[in-house]
Structure formats: structure tokens, C-alpha cells
Scaffold this motif. Structure first.
Motif, mmCIF file in Angstrom:
data_model
loop_
_atom_site.group_PDB
_atom_site.id
_atom_site.type_symbol
_atom_site.label_atom_id
_atom_site.label_comp_id
_atom_site.label_asym_id
_atom_site.label_seq_id
_atom_site.Cartn_x
_atom_site.Cartn_y
_atom_site.Cartn_z
ATOM 1 N N GLN A 7 0.825 -1.221 0.000
ATOM 2 C CA GLN A 7 0.000 0.000 0.000
ATOM 3 C C GLN A 7 0.858 1.269 0.000
ATOM 4 O OE1 GLN A 7 -3.345 -0.612 -0.346
ATOM 5 N NE2 GLN A 7 -2.457 -2.669 -0.411
ATOM 6 N N GLY A 8 2.168 1.123 0.028
ATOM 7 C CA GLY A 8 3.057 2.289 0.059
ATOM 8 C C GLY A 8 3.133 2.943 1.432
ATOM 9 N N LYS A 9 2.712 2.206 2.462
ATOM 10 C CA LYS A 9 2.787 2.733 3.832
ATOM 11 C C LYS A 9 4.122 2.322 4.460
ATOM 12 C CE LYS A 9 -2.236 1.942 4.336
ATOM 13 N NZ LYS A 9 -2.778 3.309 4.398
ATOM 14 N N ASN A 10 4.469 2.962 5.569
ATOM 15 C CA ASN A 10 5.726 2.687 6.254
ATOM 16 C C ASN A 10 5.523 1.715 7.414
ATOM 17 O OD1 ASN A 10 7.491 4.647 4.813
ATOM 18 N ND2 ASN A 10 6.026 6.111 5.653
ATOM 19 N N VAL A 11 6.442 0.755 7.525
ATOM 20 C CA VAL A 11 6.416 -0.249 8.600
ATOM 21 C C VAL A 11 7.557 0.030 9.571
ATOM 22 C CG1 VAL A 11 6.680 -2.706 9.134
ATOM 23 C CG2 VAL A 11 5.438 -2.014 7.070
ATOM 24 N N TYR A 12 7.262 -0.099 10.854
ATOM 25 C CA TYR A 12 8.284 0.081 11.906
ATOM 26 C C TYR A 12 8.241 -1.126 12.831
ATOM 27 C CZ TYR A 12 7.908 4.762 10.065
ATOM 28 O OH TYR A 12 7.884 5.829 9.196
ATOM 29 N N LEU A 13 9.427 -1.582 13.234
ATOM 30 C CA LEU A 13 9.515 -2.717 14.146
ATOM 31 C C LEU A 13 10.101 -2.275 15.485
ATOM 32 C CD1 LEU A 13 10.913 -5.696 12.004
ATOM 33 C CD2 LEU A 13 8.534 -5.172 12.573
ATOM 34 N N PRO A 14 9.689 -2.940 16.574
ATOM 35 C CA PRO A 14 10.242 -2.600 17.890
ATOM 36 C C PRO A 14 11.682 -3.103 18.026
ATOM 37 C CG PRO A 14 8.785 -4.499 18.055
ATOM 38 C CD PRO A 14 8.690 -4.022 16.645
ATOM 39 N N VAL A 15 12.497 -2.284 18.674
ATOM 40 C CA VAL A 15 13.887 -2.630 18.997
ATOM 41 C C VAL A 15 14.080 -2.336 20.484
ATOM 42 C CG1 VAL A 15 16.302 -1.956 18.619
ATOM 43 C CG2 VAL A 15 14.736 -2.142 16.668
ATOM 44 N N LEU A 16 14.684 -3.265 21.210
ATOM 45 C CA LEU A 16 14.947 -3.015 22.631
ATOM 46 C C LEU A 16 15.870 -1.812 22.765
ATOM 47 C CD1 LEU A 16 15.558 -6.634 24.012
ATOM 48 C CD2 LEU A 16 13.420 -5.356 23.891
ATOM 49 N N HIS A 17 15.481 -0.872 23.605
ATOM 50 C CA HIS A 17 16.286 0.342 23.796
ATOM 51 C C HIS A 17 17.654 -0.053 24.359
ATOM 52 C CE1 HIS A 17 17.422 4.401 24.770
ATOM 53 N NE2 HIS A 17 16.272 4.862 24.313
ATOM 54 N N PRO A 18 18.756 0.459 23.752
ATOM 55 C CA PRO A 18 20.082 -0.003 24.174
ATOM 56 C C PRO A 18 20.469 0.378 25.601
ATOM 57 C CG PRO A 18 20.269 1.799 22.596
ATOM 58 C CD PRO A 18 18.818 1.419 22.646
ATOM 59 N N PHE A 19 19.919 1.497 26.128
ATOM 60 C CA PHE A 19 20.322 1.855 27.496
ATOM 61 C C PHE A 19 19.185 2.287 28.406
ATOM 62 C CE2 PHE A 19 20.074 6.095 25.909
ATOM 63 C CZ PHE A 19 20.765 6.102 24.687
ATOM 64 N N SER A 20 17.955 2.369 27.887
ATOM 65 C CA SER A 20 16.813 2.693 28.746
ATOM 66 C C SER A 20 16.027 1.391 28.972
ATOM 67 C CB SER A 20 15.943 3.757 28.068
ATOM 68 O OG SER A 20 14.928 4.182 28.937
ATOM 69 N N LYS A 21 16.347 0.724 30.067
ATOM 70 C CA LYS A 21 15.825 -0.622 30.329
ATOM 71 C C LYS A 21 14.292 -0.651 30.314
ATOM 72 C CE LYS A 21 16.116 -4.137 33.994
ATOM 73 N NZ LYS A 21 15.738 -5.236 33.137
ATOM 74 N N GLY A 22 13.741 -1.663 29.641
ATOM 75 C CA GLY A 22 12.292 -1.832 29.622
ATOM 76 C C GLY A 22 11.565 -0.975 28.607
ATOM 77 N N ARG A 64 4.667 0.555 28.775
ATOM 78 C CA ARG A 64 5.417 1.825 28.810
ATOM 79 C C ARG A 64 5.226 2.600 27.503
ATOM 80 N NH1 ARG A 64 9.037 -1.905 30.998
ATOM 81 N NH2 ARG A 64 9.204 -1.716 33.258
ATOM 82 N N THR A 65 5.279 1.878 26.390
ATOM 83 C CA THR A 65 5.114 2.526 25.082
ATOM 84 C C THR A 65 3.760 3.228 24.982
ATOM 85 O OG1 THR A 65 6.526 0.883 23.993
ATOM 86 C CG2 THR A 65 5.024 2.108 22.582
ATOM 87 N N LEU A 66 2.722 2.591 25.521
ATOM 88 C CA LEU A 66 1.354 3.100 25.343
ATOM 89 C C LEU A 66 0.855 3.940 26.507
ATOM 90 C CD1 LEU A 66 -0.186 -0.218 23.930
ATOM 91 C CD2 LEU A 66 0.539 1.794 22.618
ATOM 92 N N SER A 67 1.704 4.165 27.504
ATOM 93 C CA SER A 67 1.221 4.845 28.719
ATOM 94 C C SER A 67 0.734 6.264 28.431
ATOM 95 C CB SER A 67 2.293 4.863 29.814
ATOM 96 O OG SER A 67 3.426 5.579 29.373
ATOM 97 N N GLN A 68 1.423 6.991 27.538
ATOM 98 C CA GLN A 68 0.976 8.360 27.241
ATOM 99 C C GLN A 68 -0.386 8.335 26.545
ATOM 100 O OE1 GLN A 68 3.278 10.763 24.495
ATOM 101 N NE2 GLN A 68 2.167 12.607 25.018
ATOM 102 N N TRP A 69 -0.544 7.407 25.590
ATOM 103 C CA TRP A 69 -1.848 7.273 24.924
ATOM 104 C C TRP A 69 -2.920 6.953 25.965
ATOM 105 C CZ3 TRP A 69 -4.953 2.995 25.122
ATOM 106 C CH2 TRP A 69 -6.137 3.086 24.379
ATOM 107 N N HIS A 70 -2.612 6.050 26.888
ATOM 108 C CA HIS A 70 -3.578 5.617 27.896
ATOM 109 C C HIS A 70 -3.995 6.787 28.796
ATOM 110 C CE1 HIS A 70 -5.733 3.027 30.540
ATOM 111 N NE2 HIS A 70 -4.870 3.065 31.518
ATOM 112 N N GLN A 71 -3.021 7.640 29.141
ATOM 113 C CA GLN A 71 -3.308 8.752 30.065
ATOM 114 C C GLN A 71 -3.982 9.931 29.372
ATOM 115 O OE1 GLN A 71 0.578 9.415 31.749
ATOM 116 N NE2 GLN A 71 0.625 7.365 32.615
#
Length: 204
Positions: A79-94, A156-163
Motif C-alpha cells: 500500500q506504500g505505507k511505512n512499517v516500523y519494528l520494535p527494537v529493545l532500547h540499548p540503554f533505557s531498560k524496559g 510503557r510505550t502506550l502509557s501516554q496514549w492511555h493517560q
């Protein structure tokens, strides 16, 4: 909810047992059942207005018997849309980063043995600039409560959306066998507004 309903050893033990039980059910699906499930979810996924309107979609590579996201990723690319995959943050645990993913992206395995794009800061997309975050889960219940693997990455990723309701719209992806009547929840759990399974589009 008050503290009495959260966080005790009994809750954690029940959650751990559920994780084990549902993961075994998921892993027991045959290749044919997996293929049929993925086709059914793709048919629903492509009809969702939120997906059709989205330009930047975060999703994940399946493992451990999860619903196969490969056909969804291929469709998003077509569809010409952009895909993003999760990567563990190298120094911000969790925490997770989301990297732009293309068919030729160099990949590596993270500490959980899951493939992720090799870290390149030029490819990082800030979470608030994503339109949709397709969320993995181990189990979900009739209220949209989600049970993950226990690392808290997506909470953690969705906490801002949730709040605040700001940021990308979460969409859970799951097999039908991952639905349970009621999940014991923790204070930090982020319930999902919508979950897609082969047989239904659940939304709250």
C-alpha cells in the motif's frame, strides 16, 4: 482500581500460569491453522478505516506461536505505507524504540532471540509520530485487558496514549484461543481499545 485488586503474589502467580497455558495452546496450532488464522486477520485488517488512513504503522515479527504478521507487513508495504519494528532500547531498560523496516533492512537477534532491525538512529521514529501500534499479547479478556510477556515494554510505550489519548492508536493482534473471560490486572496495565482475531474485531 484500589490496591487490593493489584499486585499481590497470587495475582502474579495466576498471570504466570495463564501465560504458560495460553502460550502452549498457541504453540500447538498446526501450520495450516496458523496460515488460515493469518489470512482471516489480514482480511479484517485491510478493511479497518484506521489502518487504511494510517501512513506509519508499527508492528512486530511473530515468534512463539504468535499470529503470523508476515502477510500484514507485506500488505502494508504494497500500500506504500511505512512499517516500523520494535527494537529493545540499548540503554533505557524496559523501553522500546521503533525503527523503519524495509525488505532489505539488516537484522540482528536481540537478547530474547527475536529478530529486530540493526540499530540506526537515522531510522528511529518517535512513538508520537506513529499512527498505529500493532501490539503483541499472550492473552486478553472481555474488557480489552491485555496480558503480555511480563516485561512491560508495551505498557510503557502506550502509557501516554492511555493517560491522554495522544499518540498512536493501539491495536492488539491475537489468535481466538488467546481470549479468556477475565484477566487479573496490575495497576500499570494498559487495556487495549481494539483487538483483531481471526473471527472478530473486538473494540471497546
Amino acid at each position: 482500581m484500589d490496591a487490593l485488586h493489584h499486585g499481590g503474589p497470587a495475582t502474579q502467580s495466576t498471570r504466570q500460569q495463564l501465560r504458560q497455558q495460553i502460550r502452549l495452546q498457541r504453540q500447538a496450532l498446526t501450520p495450516h491453522q496458523q496460515e488460515q488464522a493469518s489470512k482471516a486477520v489480514l482480511a479484517r485488517f485491510t478493511q479497518l478505516k484506521t489502518i487504511r488512513d494510517a501512513r506509519h504503522i508499527a508492528i512486530y515479527l511473530s515468534n512463539d506461536g504468535e499470529l503470523d504478521t508476515g502477510p500484514l507487513i507485506d500488505w502494508i508495504w504494497r500500500q506504500g505505507k511505512n512499517v516500523y519494528l520494535p527494537v529493545l532500547h540499548p540503554f533505557s531498560k524496559g523501553h522500546l524504540l521503533f525503527l523503519h523496516y524495509r525488505p532489505d533492512s539488516p537484522m540482528r537477534c536481540n537478547r530474547y532471540g527475536i529478530a529486530e532491525p540493526a540499530l540506526d538512529v537515522r531510522l528511529v521514529k518517535p512513538v508520537h509520530e506513529l499512527d498505529i501500534v500493532c501490539t503483541p499479547l499472550v492473552a486478553f479478556d472481555d474488557q480489552g485487558q491485555r496480558l503480555g510477556m511480563g516485561g512491560g515494554y508495551y505498557d510503557r510505550t502506550l502509557s501516554q496514549w492511555h493517560q491522554s489519548g495522544l499518540g498512536p492508536q493501539p491495536l492488539g493482534l491475537a489468535h481466538d484461543c488467546q481470549q479468556v473471560r477475565h484477566l487479573p490486572s496490575e495497576a500499570w496495565d494498559v487495556p487495549l481499545p481494539a483487538i483483531l482475531t481471526p473471527s472478530a474485531y473486538h473494540h471497546w
